[in-house]
Scaffold this motif. Structure first.
Motif, PDB file in Angstrom:
ATOM      1  N   ALA A   1     -11.350 -10.362  -1.112  1.00 42.75           N
ATOM      2  CA  ALA A   1     -11.218 -11.787  -0.819  1.00 42.75           C
ATOM      3  C   ALA A   1      -9.756 -12.211  -0.846  1.00 42.75           C
ATOM      4  O   ALA A   1      -8.988 -11.792  -1.723  1.00 42.75           O
ATOM      5  N   LEU A   2      -9.374 -13.012   0.130  1.00 44.83           N
ATOM      6  CA  LEU A   2      -8.053 -13.641   0.159  1.00 44.83           C
ATOM      7  C   LEU A   2      -8.185 -14.986  -0.546  1.00 44.83           C
ATOM      8  O   LEU A   2      -8.929 -15.852  -0.088  1.00 44.83           O
ATOM      9  N   TYR A   3      -7.477 -15.155  -1.668  1.00 38.19           N
ATOM     10  CA  TYR A   3      -7.661 -16.393  -2.416  1.00 38.19           C
ATOM     11  C   TYR A   3      -6.421 -17.285  -2.451  1.00 38.19           C
ATOM     12  O   TYR A   3      -6.462 -18.406  -2.965  1.00 38.19           O
ATOM     13  N   ASN A   4      -5.303 -16.804  -1.888  1.00 41.91           N
ATOM     14  CA  ASN A   4      -4.114 -17.654  -1.849  1.00 41.91           C
ATOM     15  C   ASN A   4      -3.112 -17.132  -0.822  1.00 41.91           C
ATOM     16  O   ASN A   4      -2.990 -15.926  -0.605  1.00 41.91           O
ATOM     17  N   ILE A   5      -2.437 -18.059  -0.152  1.00 36.75           N
ATOM     18  CA  ILE A   5      -1.324 -17.747   0.740  1.00 36.75           C
ATOM     19  C   ILE A   5      -0.140 -18.605   0.301  1.00 36.75           C
ATOM     20  O   ILE A   5      -0.298 -19.798   0.044  1.00 36.75           O
ATOM     21  N   GLY A   6       1.040 -17.997   0.223  1.00 35.73           N
ATOM     22  CA  GLY A   6       2.204 -18.764  -0.213  1.00 35.73           C
ATOM     23  C   GLY A   6       3.483 -18.352   0.492  1.00 35.73           C
ATOM     24  O   GLY A   6       3.610 -17.231   0.986  1.00 35.73           O
ATOM     25  N   TYR A   7       4.406 -19.285   0.536  1.00 32.31           N
ATOM     26  CA  TYR A   7       5.730 -19.023   1.098  1.00 32.31           C
ATOM     27  C   TYR A   7       6.687 -18.777  -0.060  1.00 32.31           C
ATOM     28  O   TYR A   7       6.783 -19.586  -0.988  1.00 32.31           O
ATOM     29  N   VAL A   8       7.390 -17.647  -0.012  1.00 35.47           N
ATOM     30  CA  VAL A   8       8.281 -17.263  -1.109  1.00 35.47           C
ATOM     31  C   VAL A   8       9.714 -17.222  -0.585  1.00 35.47           C
ATOM     32  O   VAL A   8      10.023 -16.467   0.346  1.00 35.47           O
ATOM     33  N   LYS A   9      10.582 -18.017  -1.196  1.00 31.52           N
ATOM     34  CA  LYS A   9      11.989 -18.063  -0.811  1.00 31.52           C
ATOM     35  C   LYS A   9      12.727 -16.919  -1.485  1.00 31.52           C
ATOM     36  O   LYS A   9      12.615 -16.706  -2.692  1.00 31.52           O
ATOM     37  N   GLY A  10      13.469 -16.134  -0.701  1.00 32.36           N
ATOM     38  CA  GLY A  10      14.224 -15.017  -1.249  1.00 32.36           C
ATOM     39  C   GLY A  10      15.720 -15.217  -1.089  1.00 32.36           C
ATOM     40  O   GLY A  10      16.170 -16.089  -0.342  1.00 32.36           O
ATOM     41  N   ASP A  11      16.506 -14.390  -1.792  1.00 36.41           N
ATOM     42  CA  ASP A  11      17.965 -14.490  -1.692  1.00 36.41           C
ATOM     43  C   ASP A  11      18.455 -14.117  -0.298  1.00 36.41           C
ATOM     44  O   ASP A  11      19.375 -14.738   0.243  1.00 36.41           O
ATOM     45  N   PHE A  12      17.846 -13.082   0.288  1.00 33.63           N
ATOM     46  CA  PHE A  12      18.280 -12.612   1.599  1.00 33.63           C
ATOM     47  C   PHE A  12      17.172 -12.696   2.662  1.00 33.63           C
ATOM     48  O   PHE A  12      17.451 -12.764   3.847  1.00 33.63           O
ATOM     49  N   GLN A  13      15.913 -12.651   2.188  1.00 35.88           N
ATOM     50  CA  GLN A  13      14.785 -12.665   3.117  1.00 35.88           C
ATOM     51  C   GLN A  13      13.620 -13.430   2.514  1.00 35.88           C
ATOM     52  O   GLN A  13      13.207 -13.153   1.390  1.00 35.88           O
ATOM     53  N   ASP A  14      13.087 -14.400   3.258  1.00 33.58           N
ATOM     54  CA  ASP A  14      11.910 -15.134   2.800  1.00 33.58           C
ATOM     55  C   ASP A  14      10.658 -14.336   3.157  1.00 33.58           C
ATOM     56  O   ASP A  14      10.671 -13.490   4.061  1.00 33.58           O
ATOM     57  N   HIS A  15       9.553 -14.630   2.450  1.00 39.98           N
ATOM     58  CA  HIS A  15       8.317 -13.872   2.649  1.00 39.98           C
ATOM     59  C   HIS A  15       7.103 -14.794   2.710  1.00 39.98           C
ATOM     60  O   HIS A  15       7.121 -15.902   2.176  1.00 39.98           O
ATOM     61  N   ILE A  16       6.065 -14.299   3.348  1.00 40.64           N
ATOM     62  CA  ILE A  16       4.734 -14.886   3.231  1.00 40.64           C
ATOM     63  C   ILE A  16       3.958 -13.979   2.291  1.00 40.64           C
ATOM     64  O   ILE A  16       3.885 -12.766   2.494  1.00 40.64           O
ATOM     65  N   GLN A  17       3.378 -14.557   1.242  1.00 40.10           N
ATOM     66  CA  GLN A  17       2.649 -13.763   0.249  1.00 40.10           C
ATOM     67  C   GLN A  17       1.148 -13.981   0.380  1.00 40.10           C
ATOM     68  O   GLN A  17       0.684 -15.111   0.579  1.00 40.10           O
ATOM     69  N   TYR A  18       0.399 -12.887   0.275  1.00 35.41           N
ATOM     70  CA  TYR A  18      -1.056 -12.912   0.392  1.00 35.41           C
ATOM     71  C   TYR A  18      -1.647 -12.362  -0.903  1.00 35.41           C
ATOM     72  O   TYR A  18      -1.405 -11.205  -1.265  1.00 35.41           O
ATOM     73  N   ASP A  19      -2.410 -13.174  -1.608  1.00 38.94           N
ATOM     74  CA  ASP A  19      -3.030 -12.753  -2.862  1.00 38.94           C
ATOM     75  C   ASP A  19      -4.487 -12.370  -2.606  1.00 38.94           C
ATOM     76  O   ASP A  19      -5.279 -13.186  -2.110  1.00 38.94           O
ATOM     77  N   LEU A  20      -4.826 -11.113  -2.941  1.00 38.76           N
ATOM     78  CA  LEU A  20      -6.157 -10.582  -2.684  1.00 38.76           C
ATOM     79  C   LEU A  20      -6.839 -10.171  -3.978  1.00 38.76           C
ATOM     80  O   LEU A  20      -6.187  -9.724  -4.935  1.00 38.76           O
ATOM     81  N   ALA A  21      -8.159 -10.285  -3.980  1.00 36.97           N
ATOM     82  CA  ALA A  21      -8.974  -9.808  -5.101  1.00 36.97           C
ATOM     83  C   ALA A  21      -9.894  -8.711  -4.583  1.00 36.97           C
ATOM     84  O   ALA A  21     -10.540  -8.874  -3.546  1.00 36.97           O
ATOM     85  N   PHE A  22      -9.930  -7.582  -5.284  1.00 38.31           N
ATOM     86  CA  PHE A  22     -10.769  -6.435  -4.926  1.00 38.31           C
ATOM     87  C   PHE A  22     -11.870  -6.289  -5.968  1.00 38.31           C
ATOM     88  O   PHE A  22     -11.607  -5.977  -7.130  1.00 38.31           O
ATOM     89  N   GLU A  23     -13.099  -6.514  -5.546  1.00 41.84           N
ATOM     90  CA  GLU A  23     -14.246  -6.399  -6.454  1.00 41.84           C
ATOM     91  C   GLU A  23     -14.981  -5.087  -6.181  1.00 41.84           C
ATOM     92  O   GLU A  23     -15.445  -4.837  -5.065  1.00 41.84           O
ATOM     93  N   ASN A  24     -15.094  -4.248  -7.201  1.00 39.59           N
ATOM     94  CA  ASN A  24     -15.780  -2.958  -7.069  1.00 39.59           C
ATOM     95  C   ASN A  24     -17.263  -3.156  -7.351  1.00 39.59           C
ATOM     96  O   ASN A  24     -17.677  -3.409  -8.480  1.00 39.59           O
ATOM     97  N   LYS A  25     -18.093  -3.019  -6.317  1.00 42.30           N
ATOM     98  CA  LYS A  25     -19.538  -3.191  -6.452  1.00 42.30           C
ATOM     99  C   LYS A  25     -20.288  -1.872  -6.326  1.00 42.30           C
ATOM    100  O   LYS A  25     -21.508  -1.840  -6.260  1.00 42.30           O
ATOM    101  N   SER A  26     -19.550  -0.767  -6.285  1.00 42.99           N
ATOM    102  CA  SER A  26     -20.151   0.524  -5.958  1.00 42.99           C
ATOM    103  C   SER A  26     -20.840   1.224  -7.117  1.00 42.99           C
ATOM    104  O   SER A  26     -21.679   2.099  -6.908  1.00 42.99           O
ATOM    105  N   GLY A  27     -20.464   0.876  -8.348  1.00 42.87           N
ATOM    106  CA  GLY A  27     -21.000   1.601  -9.497  1.00 42.87           C
ATOM    107  C   GLY A  27     -20.160   2.813  -9.857  1.00 42.87           C
ATOM    108  O   GLY A  27     -20.448   3.514 -10.843  1.00 42.87           O
ATOM    109  N   LYS A  28     -19.099   3.096  -9.075  1.00 39.33           N
ATOM    110  CA  LYS A  28     -18.177   4.199  -9.361  1.00 39.33           C
ATOM    111  C   LYS A  28     -16.749   3.665  -9.332  1.00 39.33           C
ATOM    112  O   LYS A  28     -16.467   2.671  -8.661  1.00 39.33           O
TER     113      LYS A  28
END
Length: 220
Positions: free
Chosen positions: A113-140
């Motif tokens: 699941a994608l639960y957040n998108i953000g703009y991150v200001k950098g010293d030399f390069q700005d970024h788009i950040q994508y926060d993901l959640a990985f849920e393990n439903k497999s049992g392994k």
């Protein structure tokens, strides 16, 4: 008098054959007569606008590739164009079905699941950040996940697609959060659109390609 009783039927058959044979679609292609033939085909109103576009597209592609058209009628060219479109649609439908089945099969093992998108200001390069959640439903225990993340607007118009490789691992029945980023380009419409949108203003689909488990097995 009986021998003349077939005369009306014979006249009708003759007119039918003549009208079929005189159809502009049954003419063979000729560079010299092409514009006149196209005009006649349009005026016959036997083709829809879509079929006219298909026929024109086929002729253009054939000319570019150097294919000889002089032995073919317009009806034959249209049939080839329609068959090509039908083949493309069948392939697209098959691929979409396979992708949906794969998404369901692998999605039973891991939910992303994608639960957040953000703009991150950098010293030399700005970024788009994508926060993901990985849920393990497999049992392994999962070792790694590979897939693609499609981000669209609320009307399903594509904004950006990302290749995702998650190799931090996630234990059975647990959820792990991870962040990814791409360089921000102020001249790219997709980046400007993502910067301006909140997570509530986008939709996403994660398509898993492969799931690796700690026991050496995998799903793909």
């Amino acid at each position: 008098m009986k021998r003349f009783s077939f005369l009306p039927a014979l006249i009708m058959i003759t007119l039918f054959i003549t009208s079929c044979g005189s159809s502009p679609l049954n003419r063979k292609y000729s560079d010299d007569k092409f514009m006149m033939d196209v005009k006649a085909i349009k005026e016959s109103k036997k083709l829809s606008d879509e079929d006219m576009r298909l026929l024109a597209g086929y002729i253009i592609r054939a000319k570019i590739s150097g294919e000889k058209l002089e032995t073919m009628t317009y009806a034959e060219m249209l049939k080839k164009a329609q068959d090509a479109v039908a083949g493309q649609k069948a392939l697209a439908d098959k691929t979409a079905k396979e992708e949906a089945e794969k998404r369901t099969r692998l999605g039973a093992a891991v939910n992303v699941a994608l639960y957040n998108i953000g703009y991150v200001k950098g010293d030399f390069q700005d970024h788009i950040q994508y926060d993901l959640a990985f849920e393990n439903k497999s049992g392994k225990d999962i070792k790694a996940v590979k897939g693609s993340l499609l981000i669209t607007d609320l009307f399903d118009k594509k904004i950006k697609e990302l290749d995702i490789v998650f190799d931090n691992g996630v234990k059975a029945s647990e959820t792990f959060k991870n962040s990814y980023s791409t360089d921000y380009n102020q001249f790219m419409d997709e980046d400007k659109e993502l910067r301006a949108k909140s997570i509530k203003e986008v939709k996403f689909v994660f398509t898993p390609e492969k799931v690796l488990f700690n026991d050496g097995t995998s799903l793909e």
